[in-house]
Design an enzyme around this catalytic site. Structure first.
Site, PDB file in Angstrom:
ATOM      1  N   CYS A  72       0.813  -1.220   0.000  1.00  0.00           N
ATOM      2  CA  CYS A  72       0.000   0.000   0.000  1.00  0.00           C
ATOM      3  C   CYS A  72       0.843   1.264   0.000  1.00  0.00           C
ATOM      4  O   CYS A  72       0.418   2.301  -0.514  1.00  0.00           O
ATOM      5  CB  CYS A  72      -0.973   0.006   1.172  1.00  0.00           C
ATOM      6  SG  CYS A  72      -0.233  -0.350   2.767  1.00  0.00           S
ATOM      7  N   HIS A  74      -3.008   0.754   6.837  1.00  0.00           N
ATOM      8  CA  HIS A  74      -3.181   0.926   5.399  1.00  0.00           C
ATOM      9  C   HIS A  74      -2.991   2.382   4.997  1.00  0.00           C
ATOM     10  O   HIS A  74      -3.403   3.304   5.720  1.00  0.00           O
ATOM     11  CB  HIS A  74      -4.585   0.442   5.031  1.00  0.00           C
ATOM     12  CG  HIS A  74      -4.921   0.589   3.577  1.00  0.00           C
ATOM     13  ND1 HIS A  74      -4.159   0.029   2.585  1.00  0.00           N
ATOM     14  CD2 HIS A  74      -5.941   1.246   2.962  1.00  0.00           C
ATOM     15  CE1 HIS A  74      -4.703   0.323   1.412  1.00  0.00           C
ATOM     16  NE2 HIS A  74      -5.769   1.058   1.619  1.00  0.00           N
TER      17      HIS A  74
END
Length: 440
Positions: free
Chosen positions: A120, A211
């Site tokens: 990510c 994330h």
């Protein structure tokens, strides 16, 4: 955010791509370049601006810099260097409704899904820089952007996962333990699914990954680019400062955490302040030269009437800078392209020698400040490289050796203690025997 965010490692549980466990070195040895090249995964990366800056440099991206945003208060946001190209928001990932309606990715937006664990950070960076037309991407990323221009977000995500150049830059920070943890995570996921585990448990919530998502202004619209969503989300047309429009979305996510929990971090991708400082220095030098030339025409003996720092010198050992200097990243091209400020142009068209001398003095003082700022930015870049180098240092083998030495030392101490106890017992026996003989 009134407290500096703790560094969090970014990861998620989004795929089942098998990793090949390949280590060419000894199990206890640090991961070498070949180990990282052969490993098929992406390592976890902390939300440290220095790591992102080094990644961008190794990608070949020029003219941008990542800085931490310590608060979303307007009073502090104004201090971010302009322009701000995007925000990177790190948070503890919570699965949202997978069936919600999403618009398709428009042609003018480059957006990639995240299709592999722990990627990510790279996906968020690529989702920003590939939407900034004014920066230099470098040969590899430029070719990659062109190659994937007609891909769907999912195919772009797969392309990132299989792009060795991006993977090797991403994993350049990896240590042996990072690679092993990645393999262990995949094994645990496969085992869990193999047992038919259903529903979320409290342990699942506690182990949820962190994330990265991006907020980027593109063609006068604000977009949320989350690699775990199928499509980008348009947050509406930009009216004024787009940072103010991104705040409600970020603050809504922050509000989900309990008071006192620091489960997020915010980074900004801005124009590299070093470029702004160098451009300002070029303009400063050109302005001083223009005023000096006009003063020579208007008042040939003007330097005789000045004293101290106005006489061609500033109060620092290096003196006045009036020509290109690579030590400040300053070239003749930069000076030639610099545009004179309107005030300097007007003064050069006048005969007001005293006003010109006064403004020239201000420019000399400003030059000293600009040169100091450039040196500070250059030092900051050096520190980023040092932090990245420290992150990639693998102390595992050294720690194992240290633990072995401690164990051997402890064993030696225990053996010495046992030997001493045995000798003490023998001495007691000898003393008793001697005492018995004496009595008889």
């Amino acid at each position: 955010m009134t407290e500096r965010s703790r560094r969090k490692r970014a990861g998620n549980k989004s795929n089942d791509i098998p990793y090949q466990k390949v280590f060419t070195s000894e199990p206890s040895a640090p991961a070498n370049a070949e180990d990282k090249r052969l490993w098929k995964g992406f390592c976890e990366i902390e939300s440290e601006p220095a790591f992102f800056n080094v990644m961008l440099k190794r990608f070949g991206v020029q003219g941008v810099k990542v800085q931490e945003v310590v608060s979303l208060d307007d009073e502090l946001l104004v201090f971010l260097p302009r322009p701000v190209y995007g925000l990177i928001f790190l948070f503890k990932w919570i699965e949202e409704d997978p069936d919600k309606q999403e618009q398709s990715c428009p042609e003018g937006v480059w957006f990639a899904n995240q299709t592999i664990n722990n990627a990510c950070a790279s996906v968020a960076l690529l989702n920003i820089v590939n939407n900034i037309p004014s920066i230099e991407l470098g040969d590899n990323l430029r070719a990659f952007k062109d190659f994937t221009s007609n891909f769907t977000p999912a195919l772009r995500g797969d392309a990132i996962a299989n792009f060795d150049f991006v993977k090797q830059v991403h994993n350049s920070f990896a240590r042996k333990m990072d690679l092993l943890n990645g393999d262990l995570l995949l094994k645990n996921e496969a085992t869990s699914k193999g047992k038919g585990k259903k529903g979320k448990t409290e342990d699942d919530e506690n182990e949820a990954g962190f994330h990265f998502i991006a907020f980027v202004p593109i063609e006068n619209q604000l977009w949320k680019l989350d690699g775990l969503e199928r499509q980008p989300v348009c947050l509406g047309p930009i009216a004024g400062d787009w940072l103010g429009q991104a705040k409600p979305e970020i603050e809504a996510r922050m509000a989900q955490y309990e008071e006192g929990q620091i489960e997020f971090a915010i980074l900004s991708l801005v124009r590299d302040p070093l470029l702004n400082h160098v451009s300002s220095l070029a303009q400063n030098i050109k302005s001083i030269a223009a005023l000096s030339a006009q003063l020579d025409r208007v008042k040939p003996n003007w330097q005789d009437s000045t004293a101290g720092p106005t006489n061609g010198h500033i109060c620092e050992p290096e003196g006045l800078l009036s020509c290109p200097d690579l030590g400040y990243h300053l070239t003749q091209k930069e000076i030639n392209q610099a545009k004179l400020p309107e005030k300097v142009v007007n003064l050069c068209l006048s005969n007001m020698a005293s006003v010109m001398i006064e403004h020239r003095q201000e420019l000399l003082t400003n030059q000293a400040e600009l040169r100091m700022s450039i040196k500070e930015e250059m030092q900051s870049n050096v520190l980023d490289e040092e932090r990245a180098a420290a992150r990639s240092c693998d102390y595992g083998a050294s720690m194992q050796g240290f633990v072995r030495k401690l164990r051997l030392k402890k064993q030696a101490e225990q053996a010495a203690k046992a030997s001493q106890v045995e000798r003490d017992e023998e001495d007691k026996v000898d003393d008793l025997a001697l005492h018995s003989v004496t009595m008889n």
